[in-house]
Design a protein around this motif. Structure first.
Motif, PDB file in Angstrom:
ATOM      1  N   VAL A   1     -45.305  96.085  57.300  1.00 55.91           N
ATOM      2  CA  VAL A   1     -46.584  95.608  56.773  1.00 55.91           C
ATOM      3  C   VAL A   1     -47.656  96.608  57.182  1.00 55.91           C
ATOM      4  O   VAL A   1     -47.881  96.839  58.360  1.00 55.91           O
ATOM      5  CB  VAL A   1     -46.922  94.204  57.293  1.00 55.91           C
ATOM      6  CG1 VAL A   1     -48.291  93.770  56.784  1.00 55.91           C
ATOM      7  CG2 VAL A   1     -45.865  93.205  56.876  1.00 55.91           C
TER       8      VAL A   1
ATOM      9  N   ARG B   1     -51.711  97.773  56.024  1.00 55.70           N
ATOM     10  CA  ARG B   1     -52.916  97.439  55.251  1.00 55.70           C
ATOM     11  C   ARG B   1     -52.779  96.081  54.552  1.00 55.70           C
ATOM     12  O   ARG B   1     -53.212  95.877  53.433  1.00 55.70           O
ATOM     13  CB  ARG B   1     -53.231  98.538  54.239  1.00 55.70           C
ATOM     14  CG  ARG B   1     -53.426  99.893  54.913  1.00 55.70           C
ATOM     15  CD  ARG B   1     -53.711 100.989  53.925  1.00 55.70           C
ATOM     16  NE  ARG B   1     -53.628 102.293  54.593  1.00 55.70           N
ATOM     17  CZ  ARG B   1     -53.770 103.448  53.997  1.00 55.70           C
ATOM     18  NH1 ARG B   1     -54.032 103.492  52.700  1.00 55.70           N
ATOM     19  NH2 ARG B   1     -53.665 104.570  54.660  1.00 55.70           N
ATOM     20  N   GLY B   2     -52.087  95.178  55.247  1.00 56.79           N
ATOM     21  CA  GLY B   2     -51.974  93.809  54.762  1.00 56.79           C
ATOM     22  C   GLY B   2     -50.963  93.579  53.658  1.00 56.79           C
ATOM     23  O   GLY B   2     -50.946  92.521  53.053  1.00 56.79           O
ATOM     24  N   GLN B   3     -50.087  94.550  53.399  1.00 54.42           N
ATOM     25  CA  GLN B   3     -49.088  94.345  52.352  1.00 54.42           C
ATOM     26  C   GLN B   3     -47.737  94.914  52.780  1.00 54.42           C
ATOM     27  O   GLN B   3     -47.679  95.877  53.534  1.00 54.42           O
ATOM     28  CB  GLN B   3     -49.551  94.950  51.039  1.00 54.42           C
ATOM     29  CG  GLN B   3     -49.930  96.400  51.096  1.00 54.42           C
ATOM     30  CD  GLN B   3     -50.580  96.842  49.795  1.00 54.42           C
ATOM     31  OE1 GLN B   3     -50.371  96.259  48.757  1.00 54.42           O
ATOM     32  NE2 GLN B   3     -51.375  97.884  49.852  1.00 54.42           N
ATOM     33  N   PRO B   4     -46.651  94.322  52.303  1.00 51.52           N
ATOM     34  CA  PRO B   4     -45.324  94.834  52.652  1.00 51.52           C
ATOM     35  C   PRO B   4     -45.069  96.172  51.958  1.00 51.52           C
ATOM     36  O   PRO B   4     -45.379  96.324  50.779  1.00 51.52           O
ATOM     37  CB  PRO B   4     -44.368  93.754  52.147  1.00 51.52           C
ATOM     38  CG  PRO B   4     -45.130  92.974  51.143  1.00 51.52           C
ATOM     39  CD  PRO B   4     -46.585  93.120  51.479  1.00 51.52           C
ATOM     40  N   VAL B   5     -44.535  97.116  52.704  1.00 53.91           N
ATOM     41  CA  VAL B   5     -44.275  98.454  52.164  1.00 53.91           C
ATOM     42  C   VAL B   5     -42.931  98.971  52.662  1.00 53.91           C
ATOM     43  O   VAL B   5     -42.398  98.496  53.666  1.00 53.91           O
ATOM     44  CB  VAL B   5     -45.384  99.466  52.558  1.00 53.91           C
ATOM     45  CG1 VAL B   5     -46.711  99.102  51.952  1.00 53.91           C
ATOM     46  CG2 VAL B   5     -45.487  99.612  54.064  1.00 53.91           C
TER      47      VAL B   5
ATOM     48  N   ASP C   1     -52.685 101.697  44.762  1.00 48.92           N
ATOM     49  CA  ASP C   1     -52.136 100.388  45.112  1.00 48.92           C
ATOM     50  C   ASP C   1     -50.611 100.358  44.950  1.00 48.92           C
ATOM     51  O   ASP C   1     -49.973  99.362  45.272  1.00 48.92           O
ATOM     52  CB  ASP C   1     -52.787  99.263  44.301  1.00 48.92           C
ATOM     53  CG  ASP C   1     -52.661  99.448  42.807  1.00 48.92           C
ATOM     54  OD1 ASP C   1     -52.662 100.609  42.347  1.00 48.92           O
ATOM     55  OD2 ASP C   1     -52.573  98.436  42.099  1.00 48.92           O
TER      56      ASP C   1
ATOM     57  N   THR D   1     -45.622 100.250  47.948  1.00 47.94           N
ATOM     58  CA  THR D   1     -45.679  98.805  47.765  1.00 47.94           C
ATOM     59  C   THR D   1     -44.522  98.422  46.841  1.00 47.94           C
ATOM     60  O   THR D   1     -43.806  99.290  46.343  1.00 47.94           O
ATOM     61  CB  THR D   1     -47.015  98.370  47.134  1.00 47.94           C
ATOM     62  OG1 THR D   1     -47.091  98.928  45.817  1.00 47.94           O
ATOM     63  CG2 THR D   1     -48.199  98.813  47.968  1.00 47.94           C
ATOM     64  N   GLU D   2     -44.358  97.131  46.573  1.00 50.66           N
ATOM     65  CA  GLU D   2     -43.250  96.717  45.704  1.00 50.66           C
ATOM     66  C   GLU D   2     -43.368  97.341  44.314  1.00 50.66           C
ATOM     67  O   GLU D   2     -42.370  97.738  43.719  1.00 50.66           O
ATOM     68  CB  GLU D   2     -43.153  95.203  45.611  1.00 50.66           C
ATOM     69  CG  GLU D   2     -44.358  94.536  44.969  1.00 50.66           C
ATOM     70  CD  GLU D   2     -44.271  93.018  44.992  1.00 50.66           C
ATOM     71  OE1 GLU D   2     -44.089  92.438  43.906  1.00 50.66           O
ATOM     72  OE2 GLU D   2     -44.388  92.436  46.065  1.00 50.66           O
ATOM     73  N   HIS D   3     -44.597  97.475  43.805  1.00 49.28           N
ATOM     74  CA  HIS D   3     -44.778  98.085  42.485  1.00 49.28           C
ATOM     75  C   HIS D   3     -44.473  99.585  42.530  1.00 49.28           C
ATOM     76  O   HIS D   3     -43.905 100.136  41.585  1.00 49.28           O
ATOM     77  CB  HIS D   3     -46.197  97.849  41.975  1.00 49.28           C
ATOM     78  CG  HIS D   3     -46.540  96.396  41.873  1.00 49.28           C
ATOM     79  ND1 HIS D   3     -45.886  95.532  41.047  1.00 49.28           N
ATOM     80  CD2 HIS D   3     -47.460  95.654  42.534  1.00 49.28           C
ATOM     81  CE1 HIS D   3     -46.386  94.318  41.183  1.00 49.28           C
ATOM     82  NE2 HIS D   3     -47.338  94.367  42.084  1.00 49.28           N
TER      83      HIS D   3
END
Length: 187
Positions: A9, A11-15, A46, A101-103
């Motif tokens: 995690v 910057r607040g997102q799963p990577v 993003d 990120t997931e995208h």
């Protein structure tokens, strides 16, 4: 046995870190990063970003701790991300990995031509479809729970009214007045 791919995690997102994503897709980190640079218009900030030196230091200490605790063999220890195991004489001292990120991970699968990347691309799309189905089912369940909650509140109010109307009936009647003892002058 290969080590698991760590989902971090940042910057607040799963990577996923570039070296881990490259291993997952069956390509070298160098090839992955080359394809990302060649297709930069497909990777907005993003989707992928280069981690800062501070984030790298934090991840390095976290991953080093994880690798000491989680690996069973020397082979597993060699599979951890480059930034956790590379020496300063190689590119580890200067290199700051990219985080996907997931995208970004899905887009990377689309720009790579390895068989593993193609399989993962299909897998990721199926996972998103399954996740959407689960979310839709959860939304229906939540809607039904809200309806039940509303019904329970209505029933609760009705039961409260019945209770307050029955309360006087449940209380014992007042005692009749006792006759006074002795002579009474009545007028």
């Amino acid at each position: 046995m290969s080590s698991p791919i760590p989902l971090l995690v940042l910057r607040g997102q799963p990577v996923l870190i570039d070296a881990d994503l490259a291993r997952l897709y069956g390509v070298t980190t160098k090839r992955l990063n080359e394809q990302i640079k060649r297709n930069a218009e497909r990777f907005p900030k993003d989707f992928v970003f280069q981690i800062t030196a501070k984030e790298r230091a934090n991840l390095r200490s976290q991953t080093a701790t994880i690798s000491l605790q989680a690996t069973d063999s020397q082979e597993d220890a060699l599979n951890w991300s480059q930034f956790a195991t590379s020496s300063s004489s190689r590119r580890g001292a200067v290199y700051r990995p990219y985080a996907f990120t997931e995208h970004g991970a899905l887009m990377a699968a689309n720009v790579l031509n390895s068989p593993a990347a193609v399989k993962m691309s299909v897998f990721i799309i199926r996972a998103f479809i399954k996740q959407r189905e689960i979310l839709t089912a959860n939304a229906a369940i939540l809607k039904r729970l809200a309806e039940i909650d509303k019904t329970l509140l209505i029933h609760d109010r009705a039961l409260c009214d019945v209770y307050h109307k029955l309360l006087p009936l449940l209380s014992p009647p007042p005692l009749p007045p006792k006759p006074k003892i002795g002579f009474q002058s009545g007028g």
